[in-house]
Scaffold this motif. Sequence first.
Motif, PDB file in Angstrom:
ATOM      1  N   THR A   1       0.847  -1.194   0.000  1.00 10.31           N
ATOM      2  CA  THR A   1       0.000   0.000   0.000  1.00 10.31           C
ATOM      3  C   THR A   1       0.877   1.237   0.000  1.00 10.31           C
ATOM      4  OG1 THR A   1      -1.901   1.026   1.113  1.00 10.31           O
ATOM      5  CG2 THR A   1      -0.124   0.188   2.519  1.00 10.31           C
ATOM      6  N   ASP A   2       0.240   2.395  -0.043  1.00 12.21           N
ATOM      7  CA  ASP A   2       0.948   3.667   0.108  1.00 12.21           C
ATOM      8  C   ASP A   2       0.712   4.190   1.518  1.00 12.21           C
ATOM      9  OD1 ASP A   2       1.734   3.535  -2.525  1.00 12.21           O
ATOM     10  OD2 ASP A   2       0.137   4.865  -3.259  1.00 12.21           O
TER      11      ASP A   2
ATOM     12  N   ASN B   1       4.161   1.987  -2.235  1.00 10.05           N
ATOM     13  CA  ASN B   1       4.357   0.569  -2.553  1.00 10.05           C
ATOM     14  C   ASN B   1       5.239  -0.146  -1.524  1.00 10.05           C
ATOM     15  OD1 ASN B   1       2.851   0.583  -5.033  1.00 10.05           O
ATOM     16  ND2 ASN B   1       4.576   1.645  -5.989  1.00 10.05           N
TER      17      ASN B   1
ATOM     18  N   PHE C   1       2.174  -2.779   4.501  1.00 10.05           N
ATOM     19  CA  PHE C   1       1.330  -2.043   5.430  1.00 10.05           C
ATOM     20  C   PHE C   1       1.962  -1.962   6.811  1.00 10.05           C
ATOM     21  CE2 PHE C   1      -1.810  -2.230   8.861  1.00 10.05           C
ATOM     22  CZ  PHE C   1      -2.515  -1.060   8.630  1.00 10.05           C
TER      23      PHE C   1
ATOM     24  N   THR D   1      -3.153   5.704   7.355  1.00 10.93           N
ATOM     25  CA  THR D   1      -2.996   4.722   6.285  1.00 10.93           C
ATOM     26  C   THR D   1      -4.274   3.914   6.100  1.00 10.93           C
ATOM     27  OG1 THR D   1      -0.634   4.558   6.822  1.00 10.93           O
ATOM     28  CG2 THR D   1      -1.553   2.832   5.429  1.00 10.93           C
TER      29      THR D   1
ATOM     30  N   ILE E   1      -6.845   3.570   2.796  1.00 14.34           N
ATOM     31  CA  ILE E   1      -7.215   2.285   2.204  1.00 14.34           C
ATOM     32  C   ILE E   1      -8.728   2.093   2.164  1.00 14.34           C
ATOM     33  CG2 ILE E   1      -7.095  -0.235   2.510  1.00 14.34           C
ATOM     34  CD1 ILE E   1      -4.310   0.243   3.791  1.00 14.34           C
TER      35      ILE E   1
ATOM     36  N   VAL F   1      -1.682  -7.737  -2.610  1.00 14.62           N
ATOM     37  CA  VAL F   1      -2.252  -6.430  -2.923  1.00 14.62           C
ATOM     38  C   VAL F   1      -3.765  -6.522  -2.780  1.00 14.62           C
ATOM     39  CG1 VAL F   1      -0.384  -5.751  -4.467  1.00 14.62           C
ATOM     40  CG2 VAL F   1      -2.373  -6.955  -5.397  1.00 14.62           C
ATOM     41  N   VAL F   2      -4.402  -5.376  -2.609  1.00 20.66           N
ATOM     42  CA  VAL F   2      -5.852  -5.348  -2.427  1.00 20.66           C
ATOM     43  C   VAL F   2      -6.561  -5.849  -3.678  1.00 20.66           C
ATOM     44  CG1 VAL F   2      -7.857  -3.859  -2.028  1.00 20.66           C
ATOM     45  CG2 VAL F   2      -5.728  -3.430  -0.807  1.00 20.66           C
TER      46      VAL F   2
END
Length: 579
Positions: A207-208, A229, A232, A249, A253, A411-412
């Motif tokens: 995630t970012d 990237n 988490f 964060t 998301i 990844v999501v």
Amino acid sequence: MDAQGRGRAENIDPADQWVLNPDTGDYELRLSPSGGQSAVPGPRRSQRSSPRQGTRGREGRRDGRRDERDEQRDVPPQRRRRAPQPEAAAGRRKQKPRKSKSKKVLMWTAGSLALVLVGGGVSAYLYYEHLNDNINSIADDGASTGGFSKDRAINILVMGTDKRSGAGNEKYGDKGSVGHADTTILLHVSKDRTNATALSIPRDMITDIPDCPTTMEDGSKKTISGSQNVRFNESLGQSDRTPSCTMRTVTEITGIVPDHFMVADFNAVKTLSSAVGGVDVCLAKDIDDPDSHLNLPAGKHTIEGEEALAFVRTRHSVGTGGDLSRIELQQQFLSSLMRKLKSNDTLTSPTKMIKLAEAGTDALSVDSKIADIMKLRDLGMELGKLDMKNLTFATVPVIDNPAEKVHTTVVVNDAKADPLFSMMRADESLTAVKKKEKKEKAEVAARLKGSKSAASDVRVNIYNGSGKTGAAQATLTYLQNTEGMSKASQLGNAPSDLKKTTLEYAPDQADEARRLADVMGLSGSAMKPGKSEKNSQGLPAIKLTLGGDFKGAGVSISAPSKAPEDIQKVEADKTVCAK
């Protein structure tokens, strides 16, 4: 400072300090007996240090001395003990009407186990100052809503760090680590308190992390730069990030801004599982994991302390051996722990309740907006209204990271995650909850029921009140080119401060309205029976006004009422054996 590092002046078990008051006939807690009067502190504000520092303050005198009369009495375990009200003078106190046991429980929890905060309160000022000084407070740095409210849904971010702080945890390796967001759960409790969703966020999910304004340990302020990237779990501990950064964060998301956060290290699992007399778990096969130090045969077990910690840490011997399998194990443990806490065996045991209060506040680090026993009690009373059978544990839907040849991260899965997040934001339950609908609610829902016109017969004027530039034109293009509504028209802007999308129509246009509502994903409450208006050709048309809930052309405006298929979830009132 970790949970175990905040030591006590004396090693006295508060559960052993309940004594009989001969004036009232009730058992009372005496932290520092003197002159035969109760030493339960009143509502005094304890002295605190900066928000980032652990606050331990002064302790009540606990020298363990008891007079002969006290030593000769054993407190019967089935007897309810009530601490005196702080403002009452010595002597006989008025007896208050009895309340249900579920409303006389004070439960304090921490970290990944903060989900056990599901009870009410017994004696609002139960050695208030002593417990208040146990709590470690951390600044929320503006990342929260500012605090929960009784008239809306509650969102709490629960974090467990893998920092090896606390006695006995050096054996798990990685000594001196600043820790990560090792276990993270977003607990959403519905506005009406009938249901809740506990959403686990995989630590290895890419995630970012946004920029994070942060209060440092010395009280200074700085903004910690974000990262793109990354895993988490780097949102906590790494680069001096505090729990408020993990909170930001999670908001990035899910689109959900938490009201509060709670954090704990390894010791929370050990102390709380022991406080309730052990947690019941089930294994479908033998497990011998040298990394987590868990060694248990298949079958049912009651675990506590070090063994409980080993259970929630193990992953190589269950499922696929990854973090997702470990999450399932942790959800099973938390479900069982909560069932144990809600059982009569716990609720009617003063000894267990005192141990829970001690263990919970010792292990608990919370945001600065709720770093007070009375605020925690109020939160606990709200969460205590929840029925366990309507609590569902779920996990953010993910897929293997396509950028990796050897898959170590995930990844999501947007196709499944977006509807799930939308349901949580809209306060929709993942569990079927029977509710008594008022007549007017049934009438609103009925607006969606009935025949629907063909798409080509729908005349609709589209107005943009969403505040998003081009929303009406994008919707027009979508309806004409994708849905076949060739008679749609775009008629410009409406007031741009509209929160909700509305659809107005005359009685003889109900069929057209139902077709458009189906295409747009509108709820019955968005449909406004009334009168029609004219389109640019002077023909009758229904009126669609886009509001702030508009997310994009072709995107359903209302949240789905059912969770996506095949998401990882477990209902808290069911026992599942780990495989």
